[in-house]
Design a protein around this motif. Structure first.
Motif, PDB file in Angstrom:
ATOM      1  N   VAL A   1      23.940 158.190  10.263  1.00  0.00           N
ATOM      2  CA  VAL A   1      24.071 156.927   9.775  1.00  0.00           C
ATOM      3  C   VAL A   1      22.934 156.152  10.264  1.00  0.00           C
ATOM      4  CG1 VAL A   1      26.048 154.643   9.992  1.00  0.00           C
ATOM      5  CG2 VAL A   1      26.144 157.286  10.522  1.00  0.00           C
ATOM      6  N   GLU A   2      22.478 155.594   9.087  1.00  0.00           N
ATOM      7  CA  GLU A   2      21.193 154.601   9.041  1.00  0.00           C
ATOM      8  C   GLU A   2      21.929 153.213   9.377  1.00  0.00           C
ATOM      9  OE1 GLU A   2      19.073 155.046   8.031  1.00  0.00           O
ATOM     10  OE2 GLU A   2      19.795 156.932   6.722  1.00  0.00           O
ATOM     11  N   PRO A   3      20.593 152.690  10.746  1.00  0.00           N
ATOM     12  CA  PRO A   3      20.909 151.549  11.809  1.00  0.00           C
ATOM     13  C   PRO A   3      20.868 149.922  11.053  1.00  0.00           C
ATOM     14  CG  PRO A   3      18.990 153.092  11.915  1.00  0.00           C
ATOM     15  CD  PRO A   3      19.711 153.746  10.947  1.00  0.00           C
ATOM     16  N   GLU A   4      20.823 149.694   9.540  1.00  0.00           N
ATOM     17  CA  GLU A   4      21.516 148.723   9.264  1.00  0.00           C
ATOM     18  C   GLU A   4      22.376 148.551   8.734  1.00  0.00           C
ATOM     19  OE1 GLU A   4      18.286 151.484   5.989  1.00  0.00           O
ATOM     20  OE2 GLU A   4      18.547 151.107   8.329  1.00  0.00           O
ATOM     21  N   ALA A   5      23.238 150.210   8.511  1.00  0.00           N
ATOM     22  CA  ALA A   5      24.605 150.499   8.516  1.00  0.00           C
ATOM     23  C   ALA A   5      26.010 149.548   9.374  1.00  0.00           C
ATOM     24  CB  ALA A   5      25.378 151.415   7.460  1.00  0.00           C
ATOM     25  N   VAL A   6      24.491 150.000  10.962  1.00  0.00           N
ATOM     26  CA  VAL A   6      25.718 149.613  11.736  1.00  0.00           C
ATOM     27  C   VAL A   6      25.748 148.154  12.141  1.00  0.00           C
ATOM     28  CG1 VAL A   6      26.226 149.760  14.060  1.00  0.00           C
ATOM     29  CG2 VAL A   6      25.466 151.510  13.242  1.00  0.00           C
ATOM     30  N   ALA A   7      26.492 147.110  11.707  1.00  0.00           N
ATOM     31  CA  ALA A   7      26.282 145.884  11.815  1.00  0.00           C
ATOM     32  C   ALA A   7      27.846 144.206  12.120  1.00  0.00           C
ATOM     33  CB  ALA A   7      25.374 144.989  10.926  1.00  0.00           C
ATOM     34  N   ALA A   8      27.925 144.511  13.275  1.00  0.00           N
ATOM     35  CA  ALA A   8      29.010 143.427  13.313  1.00  0.00           C
ATOM     36  C   ALA A   8      29.523 142.335  12.191  1.00  0.00           C
ATOM     37  CB  ALA A   8      28.951 142.763  14.328  1.00  0.00           C
ATOM     38  N   PRO A   9      30.954 142.500  11.066  1.00  0.00           N
ATOM     39  CA  PRO A   9      31.207 141.930  10.415  1.00  0.00           C
ATOM     40  C   PRO A   9      31.146 140.473  10.739  1.00  0.00           C
ATOM     41  CG  PRO A   9      33.659 143.283  11.250  1.00  0.00           C
ATOM     42  CD  PRO A   9      32.039 143.554  11.748  1.00  0.00           C
ATOM     43  N   VAL A  10      31.725 139.427   9.727  1.00  0.00           N
ATOM     44  CA  VAL A  10      31.746 138.410   9.790  1.00  0.00           C
ATOM     45  C   VAL A  10      32.334 137.816  10.447  1.00  0.00           C
ATOM     46  CG1 VAL A  10      31.823 136.268   8.425  1.00  0.00           C
ATOM     47  CG2 VAL A  10      30.651 137.722   7.280  1.00  0.00           C
ATOM     48  N   ALA A  11      33.936 138.288   9.864  1.00  0.00           N
ATOM     49  CA  ALA A  11      34.911 138.777  11.241  1.00  0.00           C
ATOM     50  C   ALA A  11      34.783 138.368  12.773  1.00  0.00           C
ATOM     51  CB  ALA A  11      36.112 139.071  10.596  1.00  0.00           C
ATOM     52  N   ALA A  12      33.880 139.257  13.040  1.00  0.00           N
ATOM     53  CA  ALA A  12      33.711 139.406  14.439  1.00  0.00           C
ATOM     54  C   ALA A  12      32.391 138.550  15.287  1.00  0.00           C
ATOM     55  CB  ALA A  12      33.448 140.564  14.489  1.00  0.00           C
ATOM     56  N   SER A  13      31.681 138.128  14.059  1.00  0.00           N
ATOM     57  CA  SER A  13      30.217 137.841  14.664  1.00  0.00           C
ATOM     58  C   SER A  13      29.908 136.590  16.102  1.00  0.00           C
ATOM     59  CB  SER A  13      29.596 137.003  13.209  1.00  0.00           C
ATOM     60  OG  SER A  13      30.369 136.033  13.040  1.00  0.00           O
ATOM     61  N   THR A  14      30.417 136.434  15.912  1.00  0.00           N
ATOM     62  CA  THR A  14      30.674 134.944  17.284  1.00  0.00           C
ATOM     63  C   THR A  14      31.292 135.979  18.666  1.00  0.00           C
ATOM     64  OG1 THR A  14      32.624 134.139  16.455  1.00  0.00           O
ATOM     65  CG2 THR A  14      31.064 133.588  16.082  1.00  0.00           C
ATOM     66  N   ASP A  15      31.549 137.129  18.485  1.00  0.00           N
ATOM     67  CA  ASP A  15      32.650 138.213  19.404  1.00  0.00           C
ATOM     68  C   ASP A  15      31.179 138.379  20.392  1.00  0.00           C
ATOM     69  OD1 ASP A  15      33.744 139.560  21.393  1.00  0.00           O
ATOM     70  OD2 ASP A  15      34.933 140.428  19.812  1.00  0.00           O
ATOM     71  N   PRO A  16      30.541 138.665  21.338  1.00  0.00           N
ATOM     72  CA  PRO A  16      29.813 138.975  22.001  1.00  0.00           C
ATOM     73  C   PRO A  16      29.620 140.589  22.138  1.00  0.00           C
ATOM     74  CG  PRO A  16      30.913 137.514  23.692  1.00  0.00           C
ATOM     75  CD  PRO A  16      32.051 137.341  22.724  1.00  0.00           C
ATOM     76  N   ARG A  17      31.184 141.013  22.922  1.00  0.00           N
ATOM     77  CA  ARG A  17      31.715 142.278  22.527  1.00  0.00           C
ATOM     78  C   ARG A  17      31.089 143.565  21.156  1.00  0.00           C
ATOM     79  NH1 ARG A  17      37.493 142.173  23.365  1.00  0.00           N
ATOM     80  NH2 ARG A  17      37.432 140.839  21.678  1.00  0.00           N
ATOM     81  N   ALA A  18      30.896 142.982  20.584  1.00  0.00           N
ATOM     82  CA  ALA A  18      30.770 143.905  19.194  1.00  0.00           C
ATOM     83  C   ALA A  18      29.175 143.102  18.718  1.00  0.00           C
ATOM     84  CB  ALA A  18      31.612 143.382  18.127  1.00  0.00           C
ATOM     85  N   SER A  19      27.931 142.369  19.316  1.00  0.00           N
ATOM     86  CA  SER A  19      27.039 142.084  19.239  1.00  0.00           C
ATOM     87  C   SER A  19      26.445 143.925  18.748  1.00  0.00           C
ATOM     88  CB  SER A  19      26.380 141.808  19.919  1.00  0.00           C
ATOM     89  OG  SER A  19      25.983 142.441  20.994  1.00  0.00           O
ATOM     90  N   HIS A  20      25.538 143.355  17.417  1.00  0.00           N
ATOM     91  CA  HIS A  20      24.603 144.088  16.466  1.00  0.00           C
ATOM     92  C   HIS A  20      25.993 145.461  16.364  1.00  0.00           C
ATOM     93  CE1 HIS A  20      20.706 142.509  18.030  1.00  0.00           C
ATOM     94  NE2 HIS A  20      21.020 142.485  19.242  1.00  0.00           N
ATOM     95  N   GLY A  21      26.731 145.608  15.743  1.00  0.00           N
ATOM     96  CA  GLY A  21      27.618 146.296  15.367  1.00  0.00           C
ATOM     97  C   GLY A  21      28.016 147.337  15.912  1.00  0.00           C
ATOM     98  N   VAL A  22      27.961 147.312  17.974  1.00  0.00           N
ATOM     99  CA  VAL A  22      28.212 147.907  18.943  1.00  0.00           C
ATOM    100  C   VAL A  22      29.099 147.434  19.423  1.00  0.00           C
ATOM    101  CG1 VAL A  22      27.338 149.149  21.074  1.00  0.00           C
ATOM    102  CG2 VAL A  22      25.983 148.862  18.943  1.00  0.00           C
TER     103      VAL A  22
END
Length: 453
Positions: free
Chosen positions: A158-179
């Motif tokens: 999986v390419e690193p740039e494909a791992v990213a939080a969606p807009v809906a979860a962009s303010t959720d610290p638990r989903a930061s950086h797509g993790v």
């Protein structure tokens, strides 16, 4: 000028001086995170509100290091050497019965067949090399697992740039950086946001490097020395261009008192041939045979620019830059520069050498991560009914990486023979040390000894 204007001017002057003094003493707190290329270091922590899509600094940094890995000859050499020493000819995987466990050996044989099929299906040796390259180049590698209809485990990157939080979860610290992690434990990963889809953590292995465990994303290997790599490349280019230009000019004749017309007439009279250059210009050529002696008339001097080339001074600067990069890699200089003139391979690749210790650390990390992959492979085979549910309790997978330190083959063989003869070393482990498949070698021995028609 009246009294009011005079007072106003004095106040303005005092205010300007006060502001200037404040400005001179101002310290930008960001300077600690700024490189000498003017760019700021990318924040990669798990802070609130930071998603993979909202952290362009890390993406920019990764792109820089990818360009180096693609076009910078020194960076490529560093990557390839790390692959050669960490992976080499490939790791050897062998399933065997755990010590202290009474279980049929067929269980280990069946597990070995599952492992061999996985290695072949996924071209694992090539994939191992790519894993090292990706981890060094991007700072991380994402391996996603799939199960085929036949019950085989398939591995895809999986390419690193494909791992990213969606807009809906962009303010959720638990989903930061797509993790996606637990609320108060960044090391407990729940899943990964891949192209907007939350994939269970059990289906993804994230291999990251050069960061602490509580940092969600990795940093490329060349992050701290990427400027050095660019400087080294430019310096080498400039050295070559200057030397090329200087060496292309055979000599320069200096006419101290002649006019332009006189110089042109002198050149024309001394030319042995003429050539038409591109654009239609006429070029006069003078040939000098071996041992030619030049007699210069009064006011005429000969200067040979090639004698002024001092490549050694620039080479010393280039070597200093490359030495700094090699220090980052914990490699002997010759491994990075391919210059073995001032190095001894036998003295640097001893068991106590820093390069050997570093490569052993990298191999150890890769072995543990590979074991985790093979554990999942075995779980998938158990779920498909191809292996017994008791396999995890009874079977362990031994992984042998290529040897790093310089060895005396004859002395090592004698030590192994003594250990084998005294029951300390098994034939299987001896085969692993030689990089051989024990079962396959026994089959070869049987085929060689039985009569053929």
């Amino acid at each position: 000028m009246n009294q009011r204007e005079t007072t106003s001017t004095a106040l303005e002057s005092a205010l300007a001086e006060a502001i200037a003094s404040l400005w001179d003493g101002y310290v930008d707190p960001r300077e600690a995170f700024q490189g000498d290329d003017g760019l700021y270091w990318a924040g990669v922590g798990g802070g609130a509100g930071l998603s993979g899509a909202a952290a362009p600094g890390l993406a920019t940094l990764r792109e820089e290091c990818r360009r180096l890995a693609l076009a910078n000859e020194f960076a490529i050499n560093g990557h390839e050497n790390r692959i050669s020493y960490v992976v080499g000819a490939g790791h050897v995987y062998r399933a065997t019965i755990r010590k202290g466990i009474d279980a049929p050996f067929d269980l280990a044989t069946d597990t070995q067949q599952v492992i061999d099929r996985f290695l072949a299906t996924n071209a694992w040796h090539d994939r191992q090399q790519e894993i090292v390259r990706r981890v060094d180049r991007d700072g991380e590698a994402f391996l996603r697992f799939f199960t085929s209809p036949a019950g085989d485990t398939l591995v895809r990157f999986v390419e690193p740039e494909a791992v990213a939080a969606p807009v809906a979860a962009s303010t959720d610290p638990r989903a930061s950086h797509g993790v996606q992690t637990e609320a108060h434990d960044v090391e407990s990963v729940v899943g990964y946001w891949i192209n907007g889809e939350l994939v269970d953590a059990a289906d993804v292995q994230h291999r990251k490097a050069n960061v602490d465990r509580n940092v969600k994303r990795g940093l490329p290997l060349y992050t701290p020395v990427r400027t050095n790599l660019r400087r080294a490349e430019k310096l080498l280019r400039n050295m070559s261009v200057v030397a090329e230009v200087q060496s292309a000019i055979a000599l320069i004749r200096k006419h101290r008192s002649a006019s332009r017309t006189g110089v042109e007439q002198f050149v024309a009279s001394g030319a042995t041939a003429t050539q038409t250059a591109r654009g239609g210009a006429t070029r006069r050529v003078t040939e000098y045979g071996p041992g030619t002696i030049l007699d210069a008339p009064a006011g005429l001097e000969y200067d040979f620019p090639a004698t002024g080339i001092d490549a050694g001074a620039y080479v010393a600067i280039l070597q200093a830059e490359l030495r700094a990069i090699a220090a980052r890699l914990v490699m002997p200089e010759f491994m990075f520069t391919s210059d073995a003139s001032n190095a001894n391979f036998a003295s640097t690749m001893v068991a106590e050498g820093p390069a050997v210790k570093m490569f052993e650390r990298l191999q150890s990390t890769m072995i543990e991560q590979d074991r985790a992959v093979l554990s999942r492979v075995i779980d998938t085979a158990v779920a498909a009914g191809r292996l017994s549910p008791d396999v995890h309790a009874a079977v362990e997978v031994q992984v042998t990486a290529p040897s790093l330190s310089v060895r005396n083959p004859l002395e090592e063989t004698r030590v192994n023979e003594v250990a084998y003869r005294n029951g300390v070393l098994s034939a299987q482990t001896w085969s692993q040390r030689l990089g051989l498949d024990y079962d396959q070698e026994q089959q070869n021995r049987l085929y060689h000894t039985r009569p053929h028609s």
